[in-house]
Design a protein around this motif. Structure first.
Motif: not given
Length: 225
Positions: A44-48
């Motif tokens: 999720x953080x990489x997606x953000x």
């Protein structure tokens, strides 16, 4: 491809961010983000970060979502109160956009202060017609440079009692005049700008489509090109 670099979850994460803001007036929690990326907060953080690069949202240095237009996680001059939800409106544009985007809240109370004289102002804004008011909006940063520092840009899209308050504020701060519009024009600008942003498959307008939208809203000239 490692899980962290798998972009297939980006759209789920984007929608989770926007729906958390729309429904709760806040960014998603870490568990909510992880749920959107098949249980992995790292994914999720990489997606953000990819979404921030694509200008879908704004992150701070701690990887927290600061803005997901028209929503904000920090106060920038506007509060927007619906029947069930309270939001920070990122700017005049975004505050007016929320009742158009969040269909469950078609009318909101937008509260702010005149940027010039400090006079408190409150407006009922709905998705049917512009509010009747003599206030004006002043946008400091031209469209082509709005994303150079988007938090600064949004912090300087404010409401004023009238053009005299705009001129006094510009003189006091040494700023060059940007663009002044009445509230009917601001309402038209906000009305459809974020259509579809809460759903899967949303795409940002390209420059030509944005220019056409601005023209339809009654905005023209070098400031909007």
């Amino acid at each position: 491809m490692s899980a962290e670099n798998d972009t297939s979850w980006d759209e789920d994460v984007r929608v989770a961010v926007y729906r958390a803001f729309a429904e709760h007036g806040r960014p998603p929690t870490a568990p909510e983000l992880a749920d959107a990326a098949h249980g992995s907060l790292a994914v999720a953080k990489q997606a953000l970060h990819r979404l921030a690069e694509q200008r879908h949202l704004v992150l701070d240095d701690c990887e927290h979502v600061v803005m997901a237009h028209p929503f904000a996680a920090i106060p920038l001059g506007f509060s927007v109160m619906g029947e069930r939800t309270l939001w920070w409106g990122g700017c005049a544009w975004d505050a007016f956009a929320i009742p158009h985007l969040v269909k469950a809240e078609p009318e909101v109370l937008v509260s702010t202060r005149c940027r010039g004289c400090g006079e408190p102002q409150a407006l009922m804004v709905n998705d049917q017609a512009p509010p009747k008011s003599g206030l004006v909006a002043h946008f400091l940063v031209p469209a082509a440079r709005m994303w150079d520092d988007v938090v600064h840009t949004c912090g300087n899209q404010r409401l004023f009692c009238g053009e005299s308050c705009v001129d006094e504020w510009l003189t006091e701060t040494g700023q060059d005049k940007g663009y002044v519009m009445d509230l009917a024009t601001l309402w038209r600008l906000a009305a459809g700008w974020y259509d579809g942003r809460l759903e899967h498959g949303y795409t940002r307008r390209d420059p030509a489509a944005a220019a056409a939208y601005f023209t339809q809203a009654g905005l023209s000239g070098p400031f909007w090109s």
